[in-house]
Scaffold this motif. Structure first.
Motif, PDB file in Angstrom:
ATOM      1  N   UNK A 253      -3.907  52.507  31.623  1.00 29.82           N
ATOM      2  CA  UNK A 253      -5.247  52.869  32.080  1.00 29.82           C
ATOM      3  C   UNK A 253      -5.804  54.090  31.356  1.00 29.82           C
ATOM      4  N   UNK A 254      -4.988  54.740  30.543  1.00 30.97           N
ATOM      5  CA  UNK A 254      -5.415  55.948  29.850  1.00 30.97           C
ATOM      6  C   UNK A 254      -4.961  57.222  30.535  1.00 30.97           C
ATOM      7  N   UNK A 255      -4.247  57.095  31.645  1.00 32.99           N
ATOM      8  CA  UNK A 255      -3.696  58.279  32.308  1.00 32.99           C
ATOM      9  C   UNK A 255      -2.556  58.825  31.455  1.00 32.99           C
ATOM     10  N   UNK A 256      -2.410  60.147  31.471  1.00 29.12           N
ATOM     11  CA  UNK A 256      -1.405  60.795  30.621  1.00 29.12           C
ATOM     12  C   UNK A 256      -0.640  61.843  31.420  1.00 29.12           C
ATOM     13  N   UNK A 257       0.678  61.867  31.221  1.00 23.45           N
ATOM     14  CA  UNK A 257       1.531  62.926  31.756  1.00 23.45           C
ATOM     15  C   UNK A 257       1.998  63.743  30.563  1.00 23.45           C
ATOM     16  N   UNK A 258       1.712  65.043  30.592  1.00 26.09           N
ATOM     17  CA  UNK A 258       2.159  65.944  29.524  1.00 26.09           C
ATOM     18  C   UNK A 258       3.397  66.679  30.019  1.00 26.09           C
ATOM     19  N   UNK A 259       4.433  66.696  29.200  1.00 30.17           N
ATOM     20  CA  UNK A 259       5.670  67.421  29.491  1.00 30.17           C
ATOM     21  C   UNK A 259       5.754  68.597  28.534  1.00 30.17           C
ATOM     22  N   UNK A 260       6.025  69.785  29.083  1.00 32.84           N
ATOM     23  CA  UNK A 260       6.173  70.992  28.280  1.00 32.84           C
ATOM     24  C   UNK A 260       7.446  71.709  28.681  1.00 32.84           C
ATOM     25  N   UNK A 261       8.086  72.346  27.716  1.00 33.78           N
ATOM     26  CA  UNK A 261       9.236  73.196  28.019  1.00 33.78           C
ATOM     27  C   UNK A 261       9.062  74.529  27.310  1.00 33.78           C
ATOM     28  N   UNK A 262       9.635  75.541  27.924  1.00 35.41           N
ATOM     29  CA  UNK A 262       9.636  76.861  27.301  1.00 35.41           C
ATOM     30  C   UNK A 262      10.703  77.688  28.005  1.00 35.41           C
ATOM     31  N   UNK A 263      10.827  78.914  27.602  1.00 33.87           N
ATOM     32  CA  UNK A 263      11.852  79.778  28.173  1.00 33.87           C
ATOM     33  C   UNK A 263      11.532  80.109  29.629  1.00 33.87           C
ATOM     34  N   UNK A 264      12.508  80.558  30.364  1.00 34.30           N
ATOM     35  CA  UNK A 264      12.369  80.784  31.802  1.00 34.30           C
ATOM     36  C   UNK A 264      11.307  81.797  32.184  1.00 34.30           C
ATOM     37  N   UNK A 265      10.846  82.597  31.259  1.00 32.17           N
ATOM     38  CA  UNK A 265       9.827  83.594  31.613  1.00 32.17           C
ATOM     39  C   UNK A 265       8.540  82.942  32.121  1.00 32.17           C
TER      40      UNK A 265
ATOM     41  N   UNK B  49       4.813  58.571  20.983  1.00 29.36           N
ATOM     42  CA  UNK B  49       5.641  59.214  19.967  1.00 29.36           C
ATOM     43  C   UNK B  49       4.878  60.234  19.132  1.00 29.36           C
ATOM     44  N   UNK B  50       3.600  59.970  18.866  1.00 32.97           N
ATOM     45  CA  UNK B  50       2.832  60.894  18.041  1.00 32.97           C
ATOM     46  C   UNK B  50       2.557  62.208  18.756  1.00 32.97           C
ATOM     47  N   UNK B  51       2.832  62.275  20.061  1.00 29.85           N
ATOM     48  CA  UNK B  51       2.555  63.494  20.822  1.00 29.85           C
ATOM     49  C   UNK B  51       3.698  64.498  20.789  1.00 29.85           C
ATOM     50  N   UNK B  52       4.854  64.090  20.352  1.00 29.53           N
ATOM     51  CA  UNK B  52       6.033  64.954  20.377  1.00 29.53           C
ATOM     52  C   UNK B  52       5.840  66.103  19.396  1.00 29.53           C
ATOM     53  N   UNK B  53       6.053  67.326  19.881  1.00 30.00           N
ATOM     54  CA  UNK B  53       5.870  68.477  19.014  1.00 30.00           C
ATOM     55  C   UNK B  53       6.399  69.758  19.619  1.00 30.00           C
ATOM     56  N   UNK B  54       6.037  70.858  18.980  1.00 33.36           N
ATOM     57  CA  UNK B  54       6.492  72.179  19.392  1.00 33.36           C
ATOM     58  C   UNK B  54       5.528  72.734  20.434  1.00 33.36           C
ATOM     59  N   UNK B  55       6.073  73.379  21.447  1.00 36.22           N
ATOM     60  CA  UNK B  55       5.294  74.080  22.468  1.00 36.22           C
ATOM     61  C   UNK B  55       5.574  75.570  22.307  1.00 36.22           C
ATOM     62  N   UNK B  56       4.562  76.369  22.073  1.00 35.14           N
ATOM     63  CA  UNK B  56       4.777  77.802  21.886  1.00 35.14           C
ATOM     64  C   UNK B  56       5.548  78.066  20.603  1.00 35.14           C
ATOM     65  N   UNK B  57       6.479  79.018  20.678  1.00 34.78           N
ATOM     66  CA  UNK B  57       7.252  79.382  19.485  1.00 34.78           C
ATOM     67  C   UNK B  57       8.309  78.353  19.117  1.00 34.78           C
ATOM     68  N   UNK B  58       9.068  77.903  20.105  1.00 32.44           N
ATOM     69  CA  UNK B  58      10.162  76.976  19.796  1.00 32.44           C
ATOM     70  C   UNK B  58      10.419  75.994  20.927  1.00 32.44           C
TER      71      UNK B  58
END
Length: 179
Positions: free
Chosen positions: A84-96, A65-74
């Motif tokens: 085990x300490x493995x992490x999956x990072x999810x990012x979203x941004x505009x189609x460009x 939960x503490x990882x949730x935040x803004x990516x880029x501008x919005x």
């Protein structure tokens, strides 16, 4: 005829047992889509475009939960960790930004991509890409906190360490005992 009569009770018993299967009710909020107005309110309060908020699922991984935040501008970002300490990072941004990541999915008006660290396999990332979706009502409560109505952007954060007089430099003095 006697054989049919003897076979009938076990058949009735089996039918009665089968009708009891599947009677448990699922959590009503589990798969119900999040309310768009609530999603928009929570996302905008955090500076995120509500259209860019997506989540995923991967066996053994839970949202940090503490990882949730803004990516880029919005855009939106969140991380999922396992024991085990493995992490999956999810990012979203505009189609460009589409087509630049090995594990990505194009959704409505955005691109969602995943990156792994700590030994996350390509197979796990590929499964997680297929599981990308808009948050459900149950996921939204965990994903984005309810904004504090007392907080507004026009009110500065009140700090207890700023001197009321002088140039506003933090007061880091330590009281001397007995004085």
């Amino acid at each position: 005829m006697i054989r049919a009569a003897r076979a009938l009770p076990p058949l009735l018993l089996a039918a009665a047992l089968l009708t009891g299967c599947g009677t448990e009710k699922a959590d009503p909020g589990a798969a119900k889509p999040a309310d768009p107005a609530e999603l928009a309110s929570k996302a905008k309060a955090l500076g995120m475009n509500p259209d860019l908020v997506y989540v995923t699922e991967a066996p053994g991984f839970t949202l940090a939960q503490q990882s949730v935040g803004v990516q880029g501008d919005d855009g939106f970002s969140a991380s999922y960790a396992d024991d085990t300490g493995a992490v999956i990072h999810l990012y979203t941004d505009h189609l460009r930004y589409a087509g630049q990541h090995p594990y990505e999915a194009k959704e409505k008006d955005c691109v969602v991509w995943l990156e792994g660290e700590g030994g996350v396999s390509g197979a796990v990332l590929a499964k997680a890409v297929r599981a990308i979706h808009r948050p459900t009502a149950g996921e939204l409560d965990t994903l984005l906190p309810t904004p504090d109505p007392a907080f507004t952007d026009d009110q500065p954060v009140q700090r207890g360490d700023l001197s009321p007089a002088g140039d506003g430099v933090p007061d880091n003095s330590v009281p001397t005992p007995g004085l």
